[in-house]
Design a protein around this motif. Structure first.
Motif, PDB file in Angstrom:
ATOM      1  N   GLU A 260      44.446  43.166  32.113  1.00  0.00           N
ATOM      2  CA  GLU A 260      44.111  41.915  32.782  1.00  0.00           C
ATOM      3  C   GLU A 260      43.586  40.908  31.769  1.00  0.00           C
ATOM      4  O   GLU A 260      42.734  41.243  30.957  1.00  0.00           O
ATOM      5  N   PHE A 261      44.130  39.710  31.840  1.00  0.00           N
ATOM      6  CA  PHE A 261      43.605  38.575  31.092  1.00  0.00           C
ATOM      7  C   PHE A 261      42.799  37.754  32.086  1.00  0.00           C
ATOM      8  O   PHE A 261      43.356  37.320  33.108  1.00  0.00           O
ATOM      9  N   VAL A 262      41.511  37.541  31.821  1.00  0.00           N
ATOM     10  CA  VAL A 262      40.679  36.752  32.727  1.00  0.00           C
ATOM     11  C   VAL A 262      40.159  35.520  32.010  1.00  0.00           C
ATOM     12  O   VAL A 262      40.089  35.475  30.780  1.00  0.00           O
ATOM     13  N   ASN A 263      39.801  34.523  32.814  1.00  0.00           N
ATOM     14  CA  ASN A 263      39.291  33.243  32.316  1.00  0.00           C
ATOM     15  C   ASN A 263      40.304  32.558  31.400  1.00  0.00           C
ATOM     16  O   ASN A 263      39.967  32.076  30.321  1.00  0.00           O
TER      17      ASN A 263
ATOM     18  N   LEU B 228      54.297  52.110  34.569  1.00  0.00           N
ATOM     19  CA  LEU B 228      53.276  52.606  33.645  1.00  0.00           C
ATOM     20  C   LEU B 228      52.343  51.519  33.151  1.00  0.00           C
ATOM     21  O   LEU B 228      51.240  51.810  32.697  1.00  0.00           O
ATOM     22  N   LEU B 229      52.790  50.264  33.203  1.00  0.00           N
ATOM     23  CA  LEU B 229      51.970  49.145  32.752  1.00  0.00           C
ATOM     24  C   LEU B 229      51.990  48.068  33.819  1.00  0.00           C
ATOM     25  O   LEU B 229      53.054  47.706  34.328  1.00  0.00           O
ATOM     26  N   ARG B 230      50.796  47.605  34.156  1.00  0.00           N
ATOM     27  CA  ARG B 230      50.667  46.488  35.092  1.00  0.00           C
ATOM     28  C   ARG B 230      49.915  45.390  34.342  1.00  0.00           C
ATOM     29  O   ARG B 230      48.925  45.665  33.658  1.00  0.00           O
ATOM     30  N   PHE B 231      50.379  44.159  34.471  1.00  0.00           N
ATOM     31  CA  PHE B 231      49.791  43.042  33.755  1.00  0.00           C
ATOM     32  C   PHE B 231      49.450  41.924  34.733  1.00  0.00           C
ATOM     33  O   PHE B 231      50.247  41.622  35.621  1.00  0.00           O
ATOM     34  N   ASN B 232      48.271  41.336  34.550  1.00  0.00           N
ATOM     35  CA  ASN B 232      47.819  40.279  35.434  1.00  0.00           C
ATOM     36  C   ASN B 232      47.044  39.230  34.639  1.00  0.00           C
ATOM     37  O   ASN B 232      46.287  39.589  33.732  1.00  0.00           O
ATOM     38  N   VAL B 233      47.224  37.954  35.005  1.00  0.00           N
ATOM     39  CA  VAL B 233      46.492  36.845  34.388  1.00  0.00           C
ATOM     40  C   VAL B 233      45.718  36.129  35.480  1.00  0.00           C
ATOM     41  O   VAL B 233      46.273  35.812  36.529  1.00  0.00           O
ATOM     42  N   GLN B 234      44.431  35.887  35.220  1.00  0.00           N
ATOM     43  CA  GLN B 234      43.581  35.178  36.169  1.00  0.00           C
ATOM     44  C   GLN B 234      42.903  34.007  35.481  1.00  0.00           C
ATOM     45  O   GLN B 234      42.504  34.103  34.328  1.00  0.00           O
ATOM     46  N   ALA B 235      42.767  32.915  36.230  1.00  0.00           N
ATOM     47  CA  ALA B 235      42.074  31.732  35.690  1.00  0.00           C
ATOM     48  C   ALA B 235      40.594  31.981  35.583  1.00  0.00           C
ATOM     49  O   ALA B 235      40.024  32.821  36.186  1.00  0.00           O
TER      50      ALA B 235
END
Length: 90
Positions: free
Chosen positions: A54-57, A83-90
């Motif tokens: 997860e990428f946050v901010n 096998l890999l989950r990816f997420n971007v959050q503001a």
């Protein structure tokens, strides 16, 4: 599934991300210095899978600045189906 979060309030460059990634995954025997090495590290089993990253901010400006990183993880998610989950959050 393990979850690893990268806070972009504390990451201002690709090099800082590479160092944070090495630290989070305990990659003391591997130095990531570019996107190619990051790709190899993610897709060739150097990190524990399954994994959620997860990428946050990461605001719109940050998404443009780190677009290559985002694209790399989106493509890795497609390659490592389930096998890999990816997420971007503001």
């Amino acid at each position: 599934m393990n979850v690893s979060t990268f806070d972009f309030n504390n990451i201002t460059s690709n090099d800082e991300f590479f160092r944070a990634f090495e630290q989070v995954f305990g990659l003391s025997n591997r130095t990531i210095s570019d996107l190619d090495l990051l790709w190899e590290t993610v897709t060739e089993g150097a990190i524990p899978l399954p994994q959620a990253i997860e990428f946050v901010n990461l605001n719109e400006s940050g998404r443009r600045r780190f677009g290559a990183l985002i694209l790399l993880f989106e493509e890795a998610e497609e390659e490592l189906v389930g096998l890999l989950r990816f997420n971007v959050q503001a």
